[in-house]
Design an enzyme around this catalytic site. Structure first.
Site, PDB file in Angstrom:
ATOM      1  N   GLU A 168       0.852  -1.194   0.000  1.00 44.50           N
ATOM      2  CA  GLU A 168       0.000   0.000   0.000  1.00 44.50           C
ATOM      3  C   GLU A 168       0.886   1.241   0.000  1.00 44.50           C
ATOM      4  OE1 GLU A 168      -2.429   1.535  -0.709  1.00 44.50           O
ATOM      5  OE2 GLU A 168      -4.021   1.458   0.781  1.00 44.50           O
ATOM      6  N   ASP A 169       0.403   2.309  -0.608  1.00 43.32           N
ATOM      7  CA  ASP A 169       1.195   3.537  -0.648  1.00 43.32           C
ATOM      8  C   ASP A 169       1.140   4.300   0.681  1.00 43.32           C
ATOM      9  OD1 ASP A 169      -1.465   4.234  -1.005  1.00 43.32           O
ATOM     10  OD2 ASP A 169      -1.155   5.420  -2.808  1.00 43.32           O
ATOM     11  N   PHE A 197      -0.444  16.207   2.816  1.00 44.84           N
ATOM     12  CA  PHE A 197      -0.797  15.547   1.568  1.00 44.84           C
ATOM     13  C   PHE A 197       0.466  15.365   0.729  1.00 44.84           C
ATOM     14  CE2 PHE A 197      -2.516  14.522  -2.485  1.00 44.84           C
ATOM     15  CZ  PHE A 197      -3.527  13.647  -2.134  1.00 44.84           C
TER      16      PHE A 197
HETATM   17  P1  IMP Z   1      -7.239   5.519   4.217  1.00 41.87           P
HETATM   18  O1  IMP Z   1      -8.295   4.547   3.793  1.00 41.87           O
HETATM   19  O2  IMP Z   1      -7.833   6.755   4.847  1.00 41.87           O
HETATM   20  O3  IMP Z   1      -6.162   4.921   5.086  1.00 41.87           O
HETATM   21  O4  IMP Z   1      -6.603   6.108   2.924  1.00 41.87           O
HETATM   22  C1  IMP Z   1      -5.690   5.478   2.217  1.00 41.87           C
HETATM   23  C2  IMP Z   1      -5.719   5.948   0.773  1.00 41.87           C
HETATM   24  O5  IMP Z   1      -5.967   7.359   0.653  1.00 41.87           O
HETATM   25  C3  IMP Z   1      -4.344   5.734   0.191  1.00 41.87           C
HETATM   26  O6  IMP Z   1      -4.234   4.446  -0.338  1.00 41.87           O
HETATM   27  C4  IMP Z   1      -4.266   6.817  -0.859  1.00 41.87           C
HETATM   28  O7  IMP Z   1      -4.851   6.365  -2.051  1.00 41.87           O
HETATM   29  C5  IMP Z   1      -5.089   7.946  -0.301  1.00 41.87           C
HETATM   30  N1  IMP Z   1      -4.220   8.929   0.384  1.00 41.87           N
HETATM   31  C6  IMP Z   1      -4.170   9.190   1.701  1.00 41.87           C
HETATM   32  N2  IMP Z   1      -3.254  10.144   1.972  1.00 41.87           N
HETATM   33  C7  IMP Z   1      -2.703  10.470   0.783  1.00 41.87           C
HETATM   34  C8  IMP Z   1      -1.663  11.402   0.409  1.00 41.87           C
HETATM   35  O8  IMP Z   1      -1.054  12.103   1.223  1.00 41.87           O
HETATM   36  N3  IMP Z   1      -1.366  11.455  -0.911  1.00 41.87           N
HETATM   37  C9  IMP Z   1      -1.987  10.694  -1.859  1.00 41.87           C
HETATM   38  N4  IMP Z   1      -2.951   9.819  -1.545  1.00 41.87           N
HETATM   39  C10 IMP Z   1      -3.311   9.709  -0.233  1.00 41.87           C
HETATM   40 MG    MG Z   2      -3.509   3.506  -1.849  1.00 40.99          MG
END
Ligand code: IMP
Ligand code: MG
Length: 187
Positions: A101-102, A154
């Site tokens: 995961e990123d 971000f």
């Molecule tokens: P979560 O479900 O809130 O943990 O969000 C995870 C997903 O949100 C990641 O896999 C990204 O696709 C997106 N995301 C969250 N923060 C960032 C960021 O800083 N840059 C780009 N994408 C983000």
């Molecule tokens: Mg992602």
């Protein structure tokens, strides 16, 4: 979406540090999975660069598969239900899966993926995240491998985008939208 996106970039993690950390993560992963066959599961789109670098540091038998999720909502963070946009192509029954995961932000995506992979019959699921923003977690989840813990900013580059831009930067940068004190979250 307009073609120009007013904002500024500030380098957060240079390419050389990413390279070094990816090697360290790969060493830990291969130590833990010694000789076992694993499926690396790339969460599209943001993880494609990370996966490509990570897999080249891993010796032995690895399968690669891809899935994509999306979430909708009106707030600054995606708040709608998480939806599977593209499922894996191979069977995961009985397999050891390493989710690549990123960024982990609220943790909702990882929680969703754990449920999904359990339904698909995966024998074991581990999570490897390039970036972790622990301060914004709203769902308790555990991560097995983390590249960098970062504050609530971000971030773009190294596969990550804002409105599909900047995925091709070789480093990670904080994106500040113009006229906004804090960077915005588009997805
Ligand atoms: P979560 O479900 O809130 O943990 O969000 C995870 C997903 O949100 C990641 O896999 C990204 O696709 C997106 N995301 C969250 N923060 C960032 C960021 O800083 N840059 C780009 N994408 C983000
Ligand atoms: Mg992602």
């Amino acid at each position: 979406m307009p073609s120009s996106l007013p904002g500024t970039l500030r380098v957060l993690i240079p390419a050389s540090r990413i390279r070094k950390r990816v090697r360290e993560l790969a060493r830990s992963i291969s130590r833990d999975f010694q000789g076992q066959e694993i499926t690396l599961l790339c969460v599209l789109k943001g993880s494609f660069v990370f996966l490509a670098d990570l897999v080249r540091e891993l010796p032995g038998l690895v399968h690669i598969d891809f899935l994509a999720v999306s979430s909708y909502g009106s707030g600054v963070r995606p708040s709608g239900p998480i939806r599977l946009v593209k499922d894996v192509a191979s069977s995961l029954r009985g397999r050891k899966v390493l989710v690549v995961e990123d960024v982990v932000d609220t943790g909702r995506t990882v929680a969703f993926l754990r449920r999904h992979l359990a339904r698909k019959g995966a024998r074991a699921v581990r999570i490897c995240a390039l970036l972790d923003k622990p301060s914004v977690r709203s769902v308790p989840i555990s991560l097995d491998y983390v590249g960098f813990r970062i504050p609530d900013r971000f971030v773009v580059g190294y596969g990550l985008d804002v409105a599909e831009r900047y995925r091709n930067l070789p480093y990670l940068a904080v994106f500040h939208r113009k006229n906004s004190a804090k960077a915005d979250r588009p997805n």
